[in-house]
Structure formats: structure tokens, C-alpha cells
Design an enzyme around this catalytic site. Structure first.
Site, short mmCIF file in Angstrom:
data_model
loop_
_atom_site.label_atom_id
_atom_site.label_comp_id
_atom_site.label_asym_id
_atom_site.label_seq_id
_atom_site.Cartn_x
_atom_site.Cartn_y
_atom_site.Cartn_z
N GLN A 78 89.14 48.05 88.87
CA GLN A 78 88.48 47.57 90.09
C GLN A 78 86.96 47.53 89.93
O GLN A 78 86.21 47.57 90.91
CB GLN A 78 88.87 48.44 91.29
CG GLN A 78 90.28 48.22 91.77
CD GLN A 78 90.51 46.80 92.30
OE1 GLN A 78 89.61 46.16 92.83
NE2 GLN A 78 91.74 46.31 92.14
N SER A 79 86.49 47.36 88.70
CA SER A 79 85.06 47.36 88.42
C SER A 79 84.32 46.21 89.11
O SER A 79 84.65 45.04 88.93
CB SER A 79 84.84 47.26 86.90
OG SER A 79 83.49 46.96 86.60
N ASN A 80 83.28 46.56 89.87
CA ASN A 80 82.41 45.54 90.46
C ASN A 80 81.57 44.87 89.39
O ASN A 80 81.33 43.66 89.44
CB ASN A 80 81.50 46.18 91.51
CG ASN A 80 82.27 46.82 92.63
OD1 ASN A 80 83.09 46.19 93.27
ND2 ASN A 80 82.02 48.10 92.87
N ALA A 82 82.36 44.36 86.27
CA ALA A 82 83.19 43.42 85.52
C ALA A 82 83.36 42.12 86.30
O ALA A 82 83.23 41.02 85.75
CB ALA A 82 84.55 44.05 85.21
#
Length: 324
Positions: A78-80, A82
Site C-alpha cells: 500500500q505504498s504511497n 510507489a
């Protein structure tokens, strides 16, 4: 190192972001109505917005200047960062690859946006509990880069969270931007994940004027921030940092109790919806700092809303926010 060259920067957003009063929230946490303002770095636009764009303007700019045609980065599913790396690649006509731990999972939250943005995702499977997750991800990203080079491509690896001394320069400039909007600011409060946001703000404002709130993204937040500061010109890497470590809860991917409370009060006083991992923890840190007297009424506070809202819709405990 010297400051990054402006001709190697790519413009991905419109600056400055707004600075908004938050009187009802301010009074609800024990400050005066005029003490608290919100720096809306969630409104940066590209790819659903967020603070990572300030860093990506410099890290991606350097990659493009060096001839990259594909961007690779790492993070949690759930990386912002990325998601915004994929958005930056789309804006610039580049390909992108995101390297995540674990196995494929439903496209919700940031993963849904990753797919919409057309990125490729490399799932590297579960990481042994005794291993360092980021070391494993870095090694996997390097393998992807090596494979692409054999295919004749020109990959560039964008660091975890966009956080190195190059990316942190974006938040050094943000510190200057805040001073132009709020010349008498006493304190800027931010989440500390991969460290680049706080490092840049410290470089721009001084360590005494920045309060970071650890989110549990790295084992030692202070060490990470100091490491980044050590690569920035004209900055002391030994300055005493103000970092609260009391809002991590059960871990980075958990919904910490303080963050849950902060999410509720921000939504119900200002209509401001925060992501549970970063901004909600940072606000919880400010609430705790007021409660224990570290921040007192009359202090001119700017709270950095760093974005990341799509992650709320992929958070495994999101439904807990609806229970009073």
C-alpha cells in the site's frame, strides 16, 4: 554533497500548496483557535496527491537526466511512494516497476491505483521474519534492473520512500515555502516514515522547529533522518532531533489507538480525512505533545498533511474507524 541542480528537476505539481487554518481542530486538542494551520501537501495533484511528489521531482529528475526509460522502486503493497512513482512515470512517458513483498493480493487502495497507472508489479514472496525487509527488497529491485539492462533498457532505481539527500532537497524547499506563508511559525509537525520529509524540513527550518512522529516504517527513525542529513550540504547531522516514538502501536501496518482517535477528531472538526499510517499518526503525536506539555497554547504550529488517503481503502483495519 552540494544541492541538486535545478536543471535536473522535473516539475510534477503546482507550488505552493495551501496553508489553511484549523481552529476547531486546534481547540479540540488543547491549543488556541489560531494556533494550528494545515500544510496541505495532500493536494499536490499528480496520482491522487501526497508529499512524495516533492521528493520525486528531484529523484526522478536525476534519473531522467541520466537517460532512464524505466523507473523501479520498492515499498509495502500500500505504498504511497510507489503509487506516485508510477504516476510520475506515466506523466513523463516512462515505464515503471514496483517491487513488493508477499504474494499478489486484491487490487484495493493504492494497489488499485497502481494498476490503473499501468505499472508492472513484481511480488517477491514472503520475507523471512529474520531478514531485513528493505535489504531483501533492494536486492530484488537490483535483480529487476539487471534483467532490464540485459534487454537493452535503461532502468533507474528510485530509493525507498524517495528518501535520500537528493529527494530530501524537495522538503528543504518546502521548509522555505512554509516560512514564506507563515514567517512566525514555531513548529512544523510531520510523520517520519523513510525519513526524507523530516530531514528536508530540518535542513530548511532547523531541528528545533520540526517535530517528527515515528510511524514504524524503519527500525530507527532518528538514525535514518541523521543519515539523510549527513548527505546534505550546510546541515548538521548531529543536531538533536525532536522525534516522538509513542504512536507506532503494534507496528507500521497496524491501526494505532492514537491514530484512530486523531482520524476521528480531524474528520469531525475540520472535515479532514487522514490516512491511518502517516498523517493520523503524526496528528496523534501532536495531540500527545500538547497533552504532556511539550507543545503549549500560543505556539504557532503547522501540521503537514502528507496525503496517502488511498491507503485508507486498502488498510486491513479500516472498518475499525467507523466504530465509536
Amino acid at each position: 554533497m552540494t544541492a541538486p541542480r535545478d536543471d535536473r528537476r522535473v516539475r510534477l505539481a503546482t507550488w505552493p500548496t495551501p496553508l489553511e487554518p484549523a481552529p476547531r481542530l486546534s481547540e479540540s486538542i488543547g491549543l488556541r483557535a489560531g494556533d494550528l494551520r494545515l500544510k496541505r501537501d495532500d493536494l499536490t495533484g499528480l496520482g491522487a496527491g501526497g508529499n512524495k511528489i516533492r521528493k520525486l521531482e528531484w529523484t526522478v529528475g536525476a534519473a531522467v537526466a541520466d537517460g532512464a526509460d524505466v523507473l523501479i522502486t520498492t515499498g509495502a503493497p500500500q505504498s504511497n511512494h510507489a503509487r506516485l512513482t508510477a504516476a510520475a512515470a506515466a506523466r513523463l512517458g516512462l515505464d515503471s516497476v514496483l517491487v513488493f513483498p508477499g504474494d499478489p493480493r486484491p487490487f484495493v487502495g493504492n494497489l488499485l491505483l497502481d494498476a490503473l497507472l499501468g505499472t508492472d508489479i513484481e511480488w517477491i514472496g514472503p520475507i523471512d521474519g529474520g531478514s531485513d525487509t528493505q535489504t531483501e527488497l533492494d536486492a530484488a529491485a537490483q535483480r529487476v534492473a539487471d534483467r532490464l539492462r540485459r534487454q537493452g533498457r535503461h532502468p533507474a532505481i528510485i530509493p525507498f520512500g524517495g528518501s535520500n539527500s537528493v529527494g530530501a532537497h524537495g522538503y528543504r524547499l518546502a521548509g522555505h515555502e512554509i516560512l514564506e506563508q507563515a514567517p512566525n511559525v514555531d513548529l512544523v509537525v510531520c510523520a517520519v516514515g523513510s525519513g526524507g520529509t523530516m530531514a528536508g524540513l530540518v535542513a530548511g527550518l532547523g531541528a528545533d522547529h520540526v517535530l517528527g512522529v515515528d510511524t514504524g516504517a524503519v527500525p530507527d527513525a532518528a538514525d535514518r533522518v541523521r543519515h539523510i542529513l549527513g548527505g546534505m550540504d550546510g546541515v548538521s547531522a548531529t543536531a538533536a532531533l525532536r522525534i516522538r516514538t509513542d504512536q507506532v502501536g503494534a507496528g507500521y501496518e497496524s491501526l494505532a489507538a492514537g491514530a484512530r482517535h486523531a482520524s476521528t477528531i480531524s474528520a469531525r472538526t475540520e472535515g479532514l480525512v487522514l490516512d491511518p499510517t502517516y498523517s493520523a499518526r503524526a496528528l496523534a503525536g501532536l495531540v500527545a505533545a500538547v497533552a504532556d506539555g511539550d507543545v503549549v497554547p500560543g505556539t504557532d504550529v503547522v501540521f503537514l498533511v502528507s496525503g496517502g488517503l488511498p491507503g485508507l481503502f486498502g488498510h486491513p483495519q479500516a472498518q475499525d474507524l467507523t466504530v465509536d
